[in-house]
Design an enzyme around this catalytic site. Structure first.
Site, PDB file in Angstrom:
ATOM      1  N   PRO A  16       0.969  -1.277  -0.091  1.00 40.64           N
ATOM      2  CA  PRO A  16       0.191   0.064  -0.086  1.00 40.64           C
ATOM      3  C   PRO A  16       1.050   1.291   0.031  1.00 40.64           C
ATOM      4  CG  PRO A  16      -0.542  -1.607   1.566  1.00 40.64           C
ATOM      5  CD  PRO A  16       0.623  -2.122   1.160  1.00 40.64           C
ATOM      6  N   CYS A  17       0.390   2.224  -0.691  1.00 39.47           N
ATOM      7  CA  CYS A  17       1.314   3.558  -0.835  1.00 39.47           C
ATOM      8  C   CYS A  17       0.973   4.578   0.128  1.00 39.47           C
ATOM      9  CB  CYS A  17       1.238   3.777  -2.137  1.00 39.47           C
ATOM     10  SG  CYS A  17       2.227   5.334  -2.572  1.00 39.47           S
ATOM     11  N   GLN A  18       1.612   4.457   1.220  1.00 36.53           N
ATOM     12  CA  GLN A  18       1.292   5.827   2.000  1.00 36.53           C
ATOM     13  C   GLN A  18       1.845   6.975   1.504  1.00 36.53           C
ATOM     14  OE1 GLN A  18       1.971   2.983   3.588  1.00 36.53           O
ATOM     15  NE2 GLN A  18       0.388   2.566   5.068  1.00 36.53           N
ATOM     16  N   ASN A  64       3.551  -1.018  -7.490  1.00 34.77           N
ATOM     17  CA  ASN A  64       2.861   0.504  -6.957  1.00 34.77           C
ATOM     18  C   ASN A  64       2.347   1.434  -7.989  1.00 34.77           C
ATOM     19  OD1 ASN A  64       2.446   2.629  -4.814  1.00 34.77           O
ATOM     20  ND2 ASN A  64       3.313   0.671  -3.725  1.00 34.77           N
TER      21      ASN A  64
END
Ligand SMILES: C[S@@+](CC[C@H](N)C(=O)[O-])C[C@H]1O[C@@H](n2cnc3c(N)ncnc32)[C@H](O)[C@@H]1O
Length: 347
Positions: free
Chosen positions: A84-86, A127
């Site tokens: 997951p891309c924070q 991503n």
């Protein structure tokens, strides 16, 4: 032949994993089995893991990756994960550094941690395109550097699913890393498929859905959208003769006032059914989603890596690992670098 053992983090409903192992058919084409087997798969969402377990012989576990005890993982050769891309808050730091505030919150560090401890032969991380420009372009080189410091030679490339026979313009950054120099130099990203093998929206629309009233927007919603469309660029009607725009995880709540793709039947607007969304993502029709609610289905589907795109990546990986003729492959990968919009980036 002995299969390459794969550990899958953030496995979701299994789009990436299906592509890696292959052995499915999509729009009349067979995507043959690849010499990979998933020996460990984890996601912390109980709904997408339910879908996953309905579709694979091997099973995934519901777990937060931060709770994984690395020494309890089985032996594996390849680690994969669409982390997951924070948002990376590094811009105000001097010198800038990743994980300044909350390293535990930055889940890609979990991949790095496992790579450091287990040193598998290769890894693949996926991503969104936005990761390349996150923090004014500073975050991505630092992410790659963390992978490099874990002991890997790293390449990355932005791929569009539409170039691989998926009817969607989904762009994703694919990062690959290798322990061995030989593997690294042999690897090349998959070539785009011929234009005759490309797919467009028309290839996946289900005629029956055009008669499903529950998929159509109300007259009121359409009037509201038309009133603001010019100014706000709303109501993104997709062309049947092109790949669809990227579908997202909130497709269940698509409104005409969002920028999400919608579809027009005659003069009426409708959303995609979950099966159409799955087809837009290149899941085979045999993939079962219906043991969870529609909302959960759309979410799992919208989050997935298109299996067909991942299948092409897996083919490239396996040919680089299993091909003994090093010199020929160095030539291949160099010609690929020269012939396509770049890049095998060395860090
Ligand atoms: C982009 S999706 C991955 C989709 C998957 N690769 C596929 O192709 O279907 C990211 C996944 O990470 C999972 N996730 C988020 N935080 C997590 C955590 N702390 N531990 C385990 N999984 C997590 C989400 O539930 C979601 O399924």
């Amino acid at each position: 032949m002995e299969k390459i053992k794969v550990a899958s983090l953030f496995c979701g409903c299994g789009g990436m994993d299906l592509g890696v192992i292959g052995g499915f058919s999509y729009l009349g084409k067979e995507y043959m089995e690849n010499p990979f087997e998933i020996v460990y798969a984890v996601d912390n969402d109980e709904y997408c893991t339910k879908i996953y377990n309905d579709n694979f012989k091997h099973k995934c576990i519901v777990k937060d990756v931060r709770d994984i005890k690395v020494d309890e993982m089985p032996q594996f050769d390849m680690l994969i994960g669409g982390f997951p891309c924070q948002s990376f808050s590094i811009s105000a730091q001097n010198p800038p550094r990743l994980g300044y505030k909350d390293e535990r919150g930055m889940l890609f560090f979990e991949m790095v941690k496992i790579l450091k401890e287990r040193q598998p032969r290769l890894f693949v991380a996926e991503n969104v395109k936005g990761i390349l420009s996150a923090n004014k372009g500073k975050a991505f080189p630092m992410i790659v550097d963390e992978f490099r410091k874990a002991g890997y030679m790293v390449a990355h490339k932005l791929l569009s699913a539409s170039d691989y026979g998926v009817p969607q313009k989904r762009e994703r950054v694919i990062i690959v890393g290798f322990k061995n120099k030989e593997d690294f130099y042999k690897f090349h990203y998959p070539l785009k498929v011929k234009s005759s093998e490309r797919k467009v929206l028309r290839d996946v629309i289900i005629e029956e859905c055009n008669r499903d009233e529950s998929l159509f927007f109300s007259e009121k919603a359409v009037a509201g959208m038309l009133a603001v469309r010019e100014k706000m660029n709303k109501g993104r009607v997709m062309s049947l003769t092109e790949p669809c725009n990227t579908i997202s995880a909130h497709l269940a709540k698509v409104s005409l006032n969002s920028t999400d793709p919608v579809f027009m039947v005659g003069d009426r607007y409708r959303r995609f059914s979950s099966r159409e969304a799955a087809r837009i993502q290149s899941f085979p029709d045999s993939f079962i989603f219906n043991s969870v609610s529609q909302i959960r289905q759309y979410k799992a589907i919208g989050n997935a890596v298109p299996p067909v795109m991942m299948w092409h990546i897996a083919r490239s990986l396996q040919s680089c690992i299993n091909t003994p003729c090093l010199e020929r492959n160095i030539v291949d990968s160099m010609s690929v670098v020269n012939n396509t919009p770049v890049q095998l980036s060395l860090f």
